[in-house]
Scaffold this motif. Structure first.
Motif: not given
Length: 327
Positions: A144-146, A275-281, A295-310
């Motif tokens: 997401h970008n703040s 808007y406060q943030h832009v989230y990339f879904l 490519f997305i990270l070149r715009f100054g976004g913050k990467p966060v490690s997470t899970f997707r559950w299946f």
């Protein structure tokens, strides 16, 4: 402590009064999905004995076609953990989530090939409950970008600024979809860009039309010499913008960087609207090297490690995948 009553609602007129502050679990998105071909919404609701809503969660079942057997299958997508009211009558949001997800799983049965839970606000949210329901976690990256602490210009490199300025000088324009012709161009590029990407599900055009017409998001086109070279679909919820779908003609128009201009306009427009943030879904599959994520990270976004559950409805496949993705 009384066990909550769990209801699974599939008809709009059966929905109780809900907190619609989260668009991805709202009555509004339920209605849009209900009217979209090849989609069916399921609203899981946790109620007290006297009928008060403790929490609710929207799941959307999608009907997909393949070139190979089984040719047609269904999968279910849940974006985020839902909405929870206070007090919880002794139940935590994670426990309510688990109860609603279990009821949803039982309702969908074996005819839905898999259920996917993504974009949880916290990495470890409902970890125990999801494990107990035989879901397996896949390590993913969220970005997401703040927009509130620094302007978009302050977060990008000089090289990227130069690309953007040169493209604008050459005559590249990004604007909101306004006419029927604009909308047809938007959907044509979106479908063409993703037609060989089996993971990426593109809803029927009515879905995007209703998101735009009912004021829950905006559609954008990037043009160069009257030719469409990029497009994006953005949804809004609370104080945040969510980049939901995007497509570019990156190779055909490499000199004017349609991918950079399209994403840049989403960031600038969201910032200007407060808007406060832009989230990339969706930032792509969780490979160690992912060009789209980089490519997305070149715009100054913050990467966060997470899970997707299946969870796959075929037991042996689910067992195998749970072993492969064991954490």
């Amino acid at each position: 402590m009384n066990e909550p009553i769990i209801q699974i609602v599939t008809k709009l007129h059966d929905l109780p009064l809900l907190d619609n502050s989260n668009f991805f679990h709202s009555r509004q998105l339920f209605e849009i999905a209900k009217l979209t071909p090849r989609q069916r919404p399921y609203m899981a609701i946790a109620l007290t004995a006297d009928g008060r809503v403790m929490g609710h969660m929207l799941a959307i079942v999608r009907y997909r076609t393949l070139w190979l057997p089984p040719y047609l299958y269904k999968h279910c997508r849940i974006l985020g953990e839902g909405v929870y009211s206070y007090p919880h009558e002794g139940f935590t949001p994670a426990q309510l989530f688990g109860l609603m997800l279990e009821s949803l799983r039982n309702t969908l049965g074996s005819q839905t090939f898999y259920i996917e839970v993504s974009n949880l606000s916290e990495k470890m949210f409902a970890y125990r409950e999801l494990k107990q329901l035989k879901f397996f976690p896949v390590h993913w990256m969220s970005i997401h970008n703040s927009l509130h602490s620094h302007t978009p210009e302050e977060r990008i490199s000089e090289r990227l600024k130069k690309h953007i300025d040169n493209a604008y000088t050459r005559g590249v324009v990004t604007d909101e979809v306004k006419t029927e012709d604009d909308f047809q161009e938007f959907f044509k590029l979106l479908k063409h860009h993703h037609w060989l990407k089996p993971k990426r599900y593109i809803p029927d055009k009515k879905f995007f039309y209703d998101i735009k017409q009912k004021g829950h998001g905006r559609l954008f086109l990037t043009r160069y010499r009257n030719r469409t070279i990029g497009c994006s679909a953005v949804a809004y919820s609370k104080q945040n913008a969510y980049l939901w779908y995007t497509a570019f003609r990156r190779k055909s128009y490499a000199l004017v960087h349609p991918d950079e201009l399209t994403l840049w306009h989403v960031l600038k427009d969201s910032h200007q609207r407060g808007y406060q943030h832009v989230y990339f879904l969706d930032v792509g599959l969780p490979f160690s090297r992912n060009p789209f994520r980089e490519f997305i990270l070149r715009f100054g976004g913050k990467p966060v490690s997470t899970f997707r559950w299946f969870r796959c409805s075929m037991r042996w496949i689910n067992t195998l995948l749970s072993w492969i993705y064991r954490d």
